[in-house]
Write an enzyme that holds these catalytic residues in place. Structure first.
Site, PDB file in Angstrom:
ATOM      1  N   GLY A 109       0.772  -1.067  -0.030  1.00 53.06           N
ATOM      2  CA  GLY A 109       0.100  -0.051  -0.122  1.00 53.06           C
ATOM      3  C   GLY A 109       0.985   1.277   0.123  1.00 53.06           C
ATOM      4  O   GLY A 109       0.463   2.479  -0.220  1.00 53.06           O
ATOM      5  N   HIS A 111       2.238   2.692   2.431  1.00 52.06           N
ATOM      6  CA  HIS A 111       2.069   3.703   3.551  1.00 52.06           C
ATOM      7  C   HIS A 111       3.309   3.845   4.664  1.00 52.06           C
ATOM      8  O   HIS A 111       3.289   4.369   5.476  1.00 52.06           O
ATOM      9  CB  HIS A 111       0.898   3.298   4.255  1.00 52.06           C
ATOM     10  CG  HIS A 111      -0.353   3.824   3.701  1.00 52.06           C
ATOM     11  ND1 HIS A 111      -0.921   3.132   2.491  1.00 52.06           N
ATOM     12  CD2 HIS A 111      -1.421   4.772   4.014  1.00 52.06           C
ATOM     13  CE1 HIS A 111      -1.814   4.161   2.303  1.00 52.06           C
ATOM     14  NE2 HIS A 111      -2.192   4.774   3.172  1.00 52.06           N
ATOM     15  N   HIS A 181       0.999  -3.711   6.349  1.00 53.70           N
ATOM     16  CA  HIS A 181       0.105  -3.612   7.642  1.00 53.70           C
ATOM     17  C   HIS A 181       0.297  -4.731   8.623  1.00 53.70           C
ATOM     18  O   HIS A 181       0.588  -4.874   9.834  1.00 53.70           O
ATOM     19  CB  HIS A 181      -1.232  -3.079   7.455  1.00 53.70           C
ATOM     20  CG  HIS A 181      -1.968  -2.810   8.742  1.00 53.70           C
ATOM     21  ND1 HIS A 181      -2.090  -1.621   9.160  1.00 53.70           N
ATOM     22  CD2 HIS A 181      -3.005  -3.493   9.208  1.00 53.70           C
ATOM     23  CE1 HIS A 181      -2.848  -1.652  10.225  1.00 53.70           C
ATOM     24  NE2 HIS A 181      -3.477  -2.832  10.170  1.00 53.70           N
ATOM     25  N   LEU A 472       6.985  -1.124  14.885  1.00 52.19           N
ATOM     26  CA  LEU A 472       7.609  -1.338  13.682  1.00 52.19           C
ATOM     27  C   LEU A 472       6.740  -0.500  12.599  1.00 52.19           C
ATOM     28  O   LEU A 472       7.371   0.105  11.639  1.00 52.19           O
ATOM     29  CB  LEU A 472       7.612  -2.704  13.148  1.00 52.19           C
ATOM     30  CG  LEU A 472       8.181  -3.040  11.787  1.00 52.19           C
ATOM     31  CD1 LEU A 472       9.502  -2.454  11.658  1.00 52.19           C
ATOM     32  CD2 LEU A 472       7.924  -4.571  11.639  1.00 52.19           C
ATOM     33  N   ASN A 473       5.404  -0.443  12.719  1.00 50.31           N
ATOM     34  CA  ASN A 473       4.529  -0.018  11.656  1.00 50.31           C
ATOM     35  C   ASN A 473       4.550   1.490  11.651  1.00 50.31           C
ATOM     36  O   ASN A 473       4.090   2.229  10.748  1.00 50.31           O
ATOM     37  CB  ASN A 473       3.166  -0.395  11.508  1.00 50.31           C
ATOM     38  CG  ASN A 473       2.823  -1.546  11.103  1.00 50.31           C
ATOM     39  OD1 ASN A 473       3.612  -2.230   9.991  1.00 50.31           O
ATOM     40  ND2 ASN A 473       1.548  -2.306  10.977  1.00 50.31           N
ATOM     41  N   TYR A 474       5.063   1.976  12.815  1.00 50.32           N
ATOM     42  CA  TYR A 474       5.395   3.488  12.646  1.00 50.32           C
ATOM     43  C   TYR A 474       6.738   3.654  12.495  1.00 50.32           C
ATOM     44  O   TYR A 474       7.569   4.301  13.002  1.00 50.32           O
ATOM     45  CB  TYR A 474       4.918   4.082  14.095  1.00 50.32           C
ATOM     46  CG  TYR A 474       3.435   4.248  14.315  1.00 50.32           C
ATOM     47  CD1 TYR A 474       2.507   4.007  13.423  1.00 50.32           C
ATOM     48  CD2 TYR A 474       2.990   4.565  15.547  1.00 50.32           C
ATOM     49  CE1 TYR A 474       0.970   3.934  13.675  1.00 50.32           C
ATOM     50  CE2 TYR A 474       1.545   4.501  15.790  1.00 50.32           C
ATOM     51  CZ  TYR A 474       0.760   4.151  14.950  1.00 50.32           C
ATOM     52  OH  TYR A 474      -0.375   4.327  15.187  1.00 50.32           O
TER      53      TYR A 474
HETATM   54  C1  LIG Z   1      -2.335   7.241   6.908  1.00 49.34           C
HETATM   55  C2  LIG Z   1      -1.749   6.003   7.768  1.00 49.34           C
HETATM   56  C3  LIG Z   1      -2.461   5.675   8.643  1.00 49.34           C
HETATM   57  C4  LIG Z   1      -2.051   4.449   9.193  1.00 49.34           C
HETATM   58  N1  LIG Z   1      -2.717   3.905  10.321  1.00 49.34           N
HETATM   59  C5  LIG Z   1      -2.381   2.932  10.856  1.00 49.34           C
HETATM   60  C6  LIG Z   1      -3.088   2.082  11.959  1.00 49.34           C
HETATM   61  O1  LIG Z   1      -4.285   2.419  12.032  1.00 49.34           O
HETATM   62  N2  LIG Z   1      -2.859   0.938  12.485  1.00 49.34           N
HETATM   63  C7  LIG Z   1      -1.533   0.378  12.288  1.00 49.34           C
HETATM   64  O2  LIG Z   1      -1.181  -0.516  12.948  1.00 49.34           O
HETATM   65  N3  LIG Z   1      -0.506   1.071  11.406  1.00 49.34           N
HETATM   66  C8  LIG Z   1      -1.090   2.142  10.698  1.00 49.34           C
HETATM   67  N4  LIG Z   1      -0.384   3.011   9.924  1.00 49.34           N
HETATM   68  C9  LIG Z   1       1.036   2.342   9.524  1.00 49.34           C
HETATM   69  C10 LIG Z   1       0.875   1.252   8.582  1.00 49.34           C
HETATM   70  O3  LIG Z   1       0.306  -0.044   9.094  1.00 49.34           O
HETATM   71  C11 LIG Z   1       2.274   0.920   8.161  1.00 49.34           C
HETATM   72  O4  LIG Z   1       2.866   1.781   7.491  1.00 49.34           O
HETATM   73  C12 LIG Z   1       2.285  -0.540   7.113  1.00 49.34           C
HETATM   74  O5  LIG Z   1       3.475  -0.751   6.814  1.00 49.34           O
HETATM   75  C13 LIG Z   1       1.828   0.152   5.776  1.00 49.34           C
HETATM   76  O6  LIG Z   1       1.544  -1.244   4.941  1.00 49.34           O
HETATM   77  P1  LIG Z   1       1.465  -0.689   3.324  1.00 49.34           P
HETATM   78  O7  LIG Z   1       1.254  -2.099   2.641  1.00 49.34           O
HETATM   79  O8  LIG Z   1       0.577   0.021   2.931  1.00 49.34           O
HETATM   80  O9  LIG Z   1       2.839  -0.264   3.331  1.00 49.34           O
HETATM   81  P2  LIG Z   1       4.423  -0.199   2.320  1.00 49.34           P
HETATM   82  O10 LIG Z   1       4.881   0.986   2.399  1.00 49.34           O
HETATM   83  O11 LIG Z   1       3.898  -0.989   0.864  1.00 49.34           O
HETATM   84  O12 LIG Z   1       5.223  -1.397   3.216  1.00 49.34           O
HETATM   85  C14 LIG Z   1       5.647  -1.191   4.415  1.00 49.34           C
HETATM   86  C15 LIG Z   1       6.897  -2.124   4.720  1.00 49.34           C
HETATM   87  O13 LIG Z   1       6.532  -3.374   4.483  1.00 49.34           O
HETATM   88  C16 LIG Z   1       7.230  -4.391   3.468  1.00 49.34           C
HETATM   89  N5  LIG Z   1       6.125  -4.936   2.623  1.00 49.34           N
HETATM   90  C17 LIG Z   1       5.086  -4.374   1.918  1.00 49.34           C
HETATM   91  N6  LIG Z   1       4.386  -5.345   1.573  1.00 49.34           N
HETATM   92  C18 LIG Z   1       5.002  -6.507   1.629  1.00 49.34           C
HETATM   93  C19 LIG Z   1       5.072  -8.029   1.230  1.00 49.34           C
HETATM   94  N7  LIG Z   1       3.971  -8.322   0.453  1.00 49.34           N
HETATM   95  N8  LIG Z   1       5.828  -8.722   1.509  1.00 49.34           N
HETATM   96  C20 LIG Z   1       6.933  -8.160   2.505  1.00 49.34           C
HETATM   97  N9  LIG Z   1       7.223  -7.170   2.763  1.00 49.34           N
HETATM   98  C21 LIG Z   1       6.362  -6.152   2.218  1.00 49.34           C
HETATM   99  C22 LIG Z   1       7.790  -3.004   2.649  1.00 49.34           C
HETATM  100  O14 LIG Z   1       9.018  -3.273   1.897  1.00 49.34           O
HETATM  101  C23 LIG Z   1       8.101  -1.976   3.734  1.00 49.34           C
HETATM  102  O15 LIG Z   1       9.162  -2.201   4.241  1.00 49.34           O
HETATM  103  C24 LIG Z   1      -0.835   4.109   9.079  1.00 49.34           C
HETATM  104  C25 LIG Z   1      -0.137   4.589   8.045  1.00 49.34           C
HETATM  105  C26 LIG Z   1      -0.474   5.830   7.378  1.00 49.34           C
HETATM  106  C27 LIG Z   1       0.196   6.346   6.338  1.00 49.34           C
END
Ligand SMILES: Cc1cc2nc3c(=O)[nH]c(=O)nc-3n(C[C@H](O)[C@H](O)[C@H](O)COP(=O)(O)OP(=O)(O)OC[C@H]3O[C@@H](n4cnc5c(N)ncnc54)[C@H](O)[C@@H]3O)c2cc1C
Ligand SMILES: *[C@@H]1O[C@H](CO)[C@@H](O)[C@H](O)[C@H]1NC(C)=O
Ligand SMILES: *[C@@H]1O[C@H](CO)[C@@H](O)[C@H](O)[C@H]1NC(C)=O
Ligand SMILES: *[C@@H]1O[C@H](CO)[C@@H](O)[C@H](O)[C@H]1NC(C)=O
Ligand SMILES: *[C@@H]1O[C@H](CO)[C@@H](O)[C@H](O)[C@H]1NC(C)=O
Ligand SMILES: *[C@@H]1O[C@H](CO)[C@@H](O)[C@H](O)[C@H]1NC(C)=O
Ligand SMILES: CC(=O)N[C@H]1CO[C@H](CO)[C@@H](O)[C@@H]1O
Length: 538
Positions: A109, A111, A181, A472-474
């Site tokens: 995603g 994020h 996430h 980690l997610n932050y």
């Molecule tokens: C607006 C906003 C709101 C948020 N709200 C919340 C919330 O309510 N609760 C919460 O817990 N977190 C929240 N977050 C944080 C969010 O959960 C993390 O940023 C999460 O990692 C995002 O996942 P993504 O797939 O969108 O991110 P990406 O940027 O695509 O990936 C994040 C990390 O995971 C790795 N990754 C992604 N996909 C895979 C895959 N398929 N296999 C292996 N590695 C992978 C990437 O390489 C990167 O290191 C929020 C973030 C934002 C920007």
């Protein structure tokens, strides 16, 4: 400038340009050759590959940039973006990235707060999973299978289509990707009742560094444990998760109550610390703290405390409960809204009540603010004096706010080593430091990032120590990075202990077994054991 230096300057630029393009095509050609060799010819795999010269390259790149800080001309750009349509394309991408010796960045995603899914200081390929987003929901067995490129909004919507009494405990923002996430821990407003997303993962598929697809059975216990909170990016490419759904009542209750310091917000925060982590598991009361202009004196700043709530029950019961436990809040039935779980999720995502659930299918492509986030854990309540001092510092610092997310409930019952996510019993709440801005440019960035760092430093006395834990997610690169070097173990241990506490060791073991050459890496990936120990193991 005289003519000769000007000319040599132009030549230099030209040379730079040629060598950059050369570097990209020296990656593109062998990579594409390799992809063809490793996929079925009828697959047309080249149609999933975007070279830098392709007219669509920029929009494909920008679509899933979610932090505008990493959308500048100086942000390093991928040599290639691959947008797989099938799982076999992912396998080939891993095999070929490795064989030409170029790093891949996995994006679901997008994020990641530090852009780690689409930025690198080494030549890299983005593996962008947005096409792999199927979701199948089986209500009879209360299970969903979801591909990594799906968003949380899409997941909630597909569950809601089939059942009004099922949900899934995950984040609040609908455009967050499942891949990052869930592997990073994933939490939302049912945390106290159901724990984290990872507590409901019953299977997963992952492409390992050799291009094999593994599931729970074939990946082994350590790796399955590791991807539940240890982050995906260190271990392979997660293709999908199988989730156990949870039950939600037909009617839930939400409310938002705000008070400023003039309205006794400090009393409210004192009582919140006592109640929010200990109250009924069905109740999640998020507390937002923000510096705002005072209504009493327009030349003065105050702090606004907002309590934003999800209660898995009816308003009458909630009002009675909080009259008793949280009288300072002064909650009345008029403050509450009874609604469906889906509507409550929409409301939490800042849509008005009554908004059509279809908005959760909108991916809001290519839109982002400038952001900086940091995190902390609080294990002992902050005293009134402490809070009053913090309010002064918040006002002094400027715009950075806090989000306090209460723990307790189910979170305290799950052992800290049940999954890779370690922050369970003993934590009262998690703090998110949050500052967002709209002005482009390095000056604004420096100002706001510095603010967040200052506030973080002021909080040292009030938060967890040894290590000062983080979520980690932050993702926050301030807490330590490795520089992609061979000897990154000690660097990796610094942020690794903060994100994973005592679970760090088992994560290193899982990493060393599945990816001993450390192909899957980023600024904060799990390091492999130093060579010494690998030799002993062999
Ligand atoms: C607006 C906003 C709101 C948020 N709200 C919340 C919330 O309510 N609760 C919460 O817990 N977190 C929240 N977050 C944080 C969010 O959960 C993390 O940023 C999460 O990692 C995002 O996942 P993504 O797939 O969108 O991110 P990406 O940027 O695509 O990936 C994040 C990390 O995971 C790795 N990754 C992604 N996909 C895979 C895959 N398929 N296999 C292996 N590695 C992978 C990437 O390489 C990167 O290191 C929020 C973030 C934002 C920007
Ligand atoms: C692959 O590309 C060829 C030529 O462009 C086309 O004829 C064929 O239909 C494509 N196949 C698929 C599966 O897209
Ligand atoms: C850009 O790349 C896409 C994906 O490979 C391809 O379908 C498209 O034809 C390319 N466009 C141009 C102008 O080359
Ligand atoms: C704040 O608390 C004081 C002392 O308990 C009380 O007198 C006052 O009415 C409260 N103010 C508000 C706005 O609730
Ligand atoms: C990135 O910047 C471009 C302008 O250079 C802008 O058009 C686009 O909307 C921005 N996207 C994001 C996600 O910030
Ligand atoms: C570790 O091993 C790799 C090769 O496997 C080698 O290139 C590297 O130099 C070694 N690093 C150390 C610190 O010994
Ligand atoms: C008590 C109550 O129903 N409050 C609000 C719930 O939401 C609707 C729609 O936004 C409001 O109109 C109500 O006042």
């Amino acid at each position: 400038m005289t003519q000769a230096p000007a000319l040599s300057f132009i030549l230099l630029l030209l040379l730079l340009y040629v060598s950059v393009s050369f570097a990209d095509s020296s990656i593109y050609n062998p990579f594409l050759d390799c992809l063809h060799k490793n996929t079925d010819p009828s697959d047309n795999v080249s149609h999933t590959v975007y070279a830098k010269t392709n007219v669509s390259y920029t929009s494909i790149l920008e679509n899933y940039i979610r932090n505008a800080r990493f959308n500048t001309s100086s942000t390093p750009k991928p040599s290639i973006i691959v947008t797989p349509l099938k799982e076999s394309h992912v396998q080939a991408t891993v095999i070929c990235g490795k064989s030409i010796g170029v790093q891949i960045k996995i994006r679901s995603g997008g994020h990641d707060y530090e852009g780690s899914s689409y930025v690198s200081d080494q030549p890299f390929i983005i593996l962008d999973l947005f096409n792999l987003r199927s979701i199948s929901v089986d209500i009879q067995n209360e299970i969903a299978v979801v591909q990594s490129g799906a968003t949380l909004g899409e997941l909630y919507y597909r569950i809601w289509e089939k059942s009004k009494v099922h949900g899934f405990p995950a984040g609040v923002c609908p455009t967050v990707g499942v891949g990052g996430h869930l592997s990073g821990g994933g939490y939302g407003n049912m945390l106290r009742k159901y724990g984290l997303s990872v507590d409901h993962i019953i299977d997963a598929t992952i492409v390992d560094v050799n291009g094999r697809i593994l599931n729970k059975e074939s990946m082994g216990e350590d790796l399955f444990w590791a991807i539940k909170g240890g982050g995906g990016g260190s271990f392979g490419v997660i293709l999908s998760f199988t989730l156990k759904l949870v039950r939600v009542p037909e009617i839930v209750t939400v409310f938002r109550v705000e008070k400023t310091l003039e309205e006794n917000a400090t009393d409210l925060v004192v009582q919140w610390q006592d109640v929010a982590p200990r109250t009924d598991d069905r109740l999640f009361m998020r507390l937002l703290l923000q510096p705002v202009t005072s209504k009493v004196n327009k030349n003065q700043k105050t702090i606004r405390a907002s309590v934003v709530t999800m209660f898995l029950g009816r308003s009458e019961e909630l009002v009675k409960l909080l009259e008793k436990e949280f009288p300072v809040l002064g909650l009345k039935k008029e403050n509450c809204n009874e609604t469906s779980w889906m509507d409550a999720m929409l409301w939490w995502a800042n849509f008005d009540l009554g908004t059509k659930p279809e908005v959760f299918l909108d991916r809001a492509l290519n839109s982002a603010q400038f952001l900086k986030r940091k995190s902390d854990y609080v294990q002992t309540p902050i005293s009134r004096d402490g809070l009053e001092w913090i309010w002064k510092k918040m006002v002094e610092v400027g715009k950075t706010g806090f989000v306090f997310n209460p723990y307790g409930g189910r979170m305290s019952e799950i052992p800290s080593d049940a999954t890779a996510f370690p922050h369970r019993a003993g934590n009262l709440f998690k703090i998110q430091y949050s500052v967002s801005w709209d002005e482009a440019g390095s000056e604004a960035e420096k100002n706001f990032v510095t603010q967040a760092r200052r506030l973080y430093s002021y909080m040292t006395a009030f938060v967890s120590k040894n290590p000062r834990s983080a979520f980690l997610n932050y993702r926050d690169l301030d807490i330590g990075t490795n520089n992609f070097g061979e000897e990154s173990f000690e660097e990796g241990e610094v942020y690794g202990r903060k994100y994973f506490n005592d679970n760090f060791k088992r994560l290193v073991k899982a990493k060393s077994a599945v990816d001993p050459q450390n192909y899957f890496r980023n600024e904060q990936s799990i390091p492999v054991l130093p060579n010494k120990s690998i030799r002993i193991r062999n």
